[in-house]
Design a protein around this motif. Structure first.
Motif, PDB file in Angstrom:
ATOM      1  N   PRO A  74       0.921  -1.109  -0.052  1.00 22.03           N
ATOM      2  CA  PRO A  74      -0.088   0.072   0.073  1.00 22.03           C
ATOM      3  C   PRO A  74       1.021   1.339   0.193  1.00 22.03           C
ATOM      4  O   PRO A  74       1.983   1.225   0.683  1.00 22.03           O
ATOM      5  N   TRP A  75       0.418   2.432  -0.897  1.00 22.03           N
ATOM      6  CA  TRP A  75       1.252   3.391  -0.644  1.00 22.03           C
ATOM      7  C   TRP A  75       0.888   4.139   0.556  1.00 22.03           C
ATOM      8  O   TRP A  75      -0.206   4.226   0.957  1.00 22.03           O
ATOM      9  N   PRO A  76       1.905   5.156   1.006  1.00 25.58           N
ATOM     10  CA  PRO A  76       1.704   5.761   2.172  1.00 25.58           C
ATOM     11  C   PRO A  76       0.732   6.763   1.971  1.00 25.58           C
ATOM     12  O   PRO A  76       0.611   7.486   0.963  1.00 25.58           O
ATOM     13  N   GLY A  77       0.075   7.356   2.936  1.00 26.07           N
ATOM     14  CA  GLY A  77      -0.998   8.319   2.777  1.00 26.07           C
ATOM     15  C   GLY A  77      -2.026   7.843   2.272  1.00 26.07           C
ATOM     16  O   GLY A  77      -2.582   6.631   2.221  1.00 26.07           O
TER      17      GLY A  77
ATOM     18  N   GLY B 214     -10.614   7.115 -10.924  1.00 25.84           N
ATOM     19  CA  GLY B 214     -11.223   6.945  -9.485  1.00 25.84           C
ATOM     20  C   GLY B 214     -10.751   5.799  -8.968  1.00 25.84           C
ATOM     21  O   GLY B 214     -10.156   4.850  -9.693  1.00 25.84           O
ATOM     22  N   GLU B 215     -10.728   5.336  -7.613  1.00 22.60           N
ATOM     23  CA  GLU B 215     -10.465   4.365  -6.990  1.00 22.60           C
ATOM     24  C   GLU B 215     -11.600   3.489  -6.227  1.00 22.60           C
ATOM     25  O   GLU B 215     -12.320   4.198  -5.647  1.00 22.60           O
ATOM     26  N   PHE B 216     -11.717   2.137  -6.636  1.00 21.83           N
ATOM     27  CA  PHE B 216     -12.975   1.333  -6.003  1.00 21.83           C
ATOM     28  C   PHE B 216     -12.308   0.217  -5.925  1.00 21.83           C
ATOM     29  O   PHE B 216     -11.926  -0.551  -6.609  1.00 21.83           O
ATOM     30  N   PRO B 217     -12.439  -0.566  -4.813  1.00 18.67           N
ATOM     31  CA  PRO B 217     -12.845  -0.117  -3.614  1.00 18.67           C
ATOM     32  C   PRO B 217     -11.710   0.622  -2.947  1.00 18.67           C
ATOM     33  O   PRO B 217     -10.669   0.840  -3.845  1.00 18.67           O
ATOM     34  N   PRO B 218     -11.790   1.249  -1.458  1.00 13.70           N
ATOM     35  CA  PRO B 218     -10.354   1.825  -1.129  1.00 13.70           C
ATOM     36  C   PRO B 218      -9.381   0.930  -1.180  1.00 13.70           C
ATOM     37  O   PRO B 218      -9.592  -0.180  -0.871  1.00 13.70           O
ATOM     38  N   PRO B 219      -8.255   1.210  -1.165  1.00 16.52           N
ATOM     39  CA  PRO B 219      -7.160   0.447  -1.147  1.00 16.52           C
ATOM     40  C   PRO B 219      -6.979  -0.193   0.149  1.00 16.52           C
ATOM     41  O   PRO B 219      -7.212   0.032   1.501  1.00 16.52           O
ATOM     42  N   LYS B 220      -6.649  -1.604   0.162  1.00 21.78           N
ATOM     43  CA  LYS B 220      -6.603  -2.348   1.203  1.00 21.78           C
ATOM     44  C   LYS B 220      -5.426  -3.189   1.220  1.00 21.78           C
ATOM     45  O   LYS B 220      -4.667  -3.242   0.197  1.00 21.78           O
ATOM     46  N   PRO B 221      -4.653  -3.598   2.462  1.00 18.29           N
ATOM     47  CA  PRO B 221      -3.578  -4.422   2.533  1.00 18.29           C
ATOM     48  C   PRO B 221      -3.595  -5.677   1.491  1.00 18.29           C
ATOM     49  O   PRO B 221      -4.167  -6.244   1.285  1.00 18.29           O
ATOM     50  N   ARG B 222      -2.626  -5.710   0.494  1.00 16.88           N
ATOM     51  CA  ARG B 222      -2.491  -6.888  -0.138  1.00 16.88           C
ATOM     52  C   ARG B 222      -1.798  -8.023   0.151  1.00 16.88           C
ATOM     53  O   ARG B 222      -0.595  -7.957   1.094  1.00 16.88           O
TER      54      ARG B 222
END
Length: 285
Positions: A221-224, A277-285
């Motif tokens: 995951p990217w920071p922020g 856009g981003e969907f769904p919100p980023p989650k740990p992979r």
């Protein structure tokens, strides 16, 4: 009865005529025979067009491929439509993104086109991919064949087809997906690297180890919050590709990647990244 149709893969130069990378997409029709001028025409004709994080293109064509045709293969239309929604813009329709949730982070157009084309797998016949597209060896080095959302992709295939895929660590550390048990391995990069470096097993092992590190790093995951910029993604990708060039040396790098060592590589389209856009919100992979 399962509807079987030919699925066609196409390419145009990505974001500029001078680009060494192709944008790819998929259709259920031959656009050399039926060059529908709008998506509305495609829908009226009862056909399917998969945007694959791009815009609508009546036909393909690149400097080295006049028609842009990358291949065709019989496939399960309903499965393709379940895996990735056709006739809908990936920028505005989450289901049209398959499991490339975040453009440039989870993968690019090559990986999304491959997700559609997974529907062309048939028993021992491997699925068609966009492997003939320019820039494909570079994108598959970082994002793999079907993108970095390995677990989500395996679950999607299972829900659409009933086939069980398993996300696992490839030899000796890269991510890949295999059909359960004795199924077909779908990591094209590893297969190609094994061919190119057949006489140099130590260098092959080092490359695949680096590739495993690359994919694990790229999947973090990217920071922020929010989506990273195309500039940031391309800078990261460039660094990872340059590391491969150092390991391989010029001759092997050219043979494997089809590019010059040190050449500027732009896998992530700045225009697409700016509107995605981003969907769904980023989650740990």
């Amino acid at each position: 009865m399962t509807p079987s149709v030919n699925l066609y893969a196409w390419a145009v130069p990505a974001w500029s005529s001078e680009s060494p990378v192709d944008h790819t997409w998929v259709t259920s029709y031959d656009n050399q025979v039926h060059p529908y001028s709008t998506i509305a025409d495609v829908v009226v004709a009862g056909q399917s067009f998969w945007y694959c994080w791009g815009s609508f293109h009546p036909q393909g064509g690149t400097p080295i491929n006049p028609t842009g045709a990358l291949g065709q293969q019989s496939g399960n239309l309903k499965l393709a439509q379940c895996l990735v929604q056709p006739n809908a813009d990936s920028n505005t329709t989450p289901a049209a993104r398959g499991k490339i949730y975040t453009y440039g982070v989870d993968g690019v157009c090559h990986q999304l086109a491959n997700q559609v084309l997974y529907a062309t797998a048939n028993g021992s016949v491997p699925p068609l991919t966009v492997s003939k597209a320019r820039g494909y060896p570079l994108s598959s080095f970082i994002y793999g064949t079907y993108g970095l959302q390995q677990t989500a992709w395996a679950a999607k295939v299972a829900s659409c087809s009933g086939a069980q895929l398993v996300a696992r660590l490839a030899r000796p550390g890269g991510l890949t997906v295999v059909a359960g048990g004795e199924g077909i391995a779908v990591d094209e990069f590893e297969r190609r690297a094994t061919e190119v470096l057949a006489t140099e097993p130590a260098k092959l092992a080092s490359l695949l180890r680096l590739r495993g590190e690359v994919q694990r790093f790229a999947a973090q995951p990217w920071p922020g919050t929010g989506q990273p910029s195309a500039e940031a993604l391309n800078a990261r990708n460039q660094h990872l590709i340059d590391e491969a060039a150092k390991l391989l040396g010029p001759e092997h790098f050219r043979k494997l990647f089809g590019a010059e060592p040190g050449a500027k590589v732009t896998l992530v389209d700045p225009r697409t990244a700016a509107t995605a856009g981003e969907f769904p919100p980023p989650k740990p992979r």
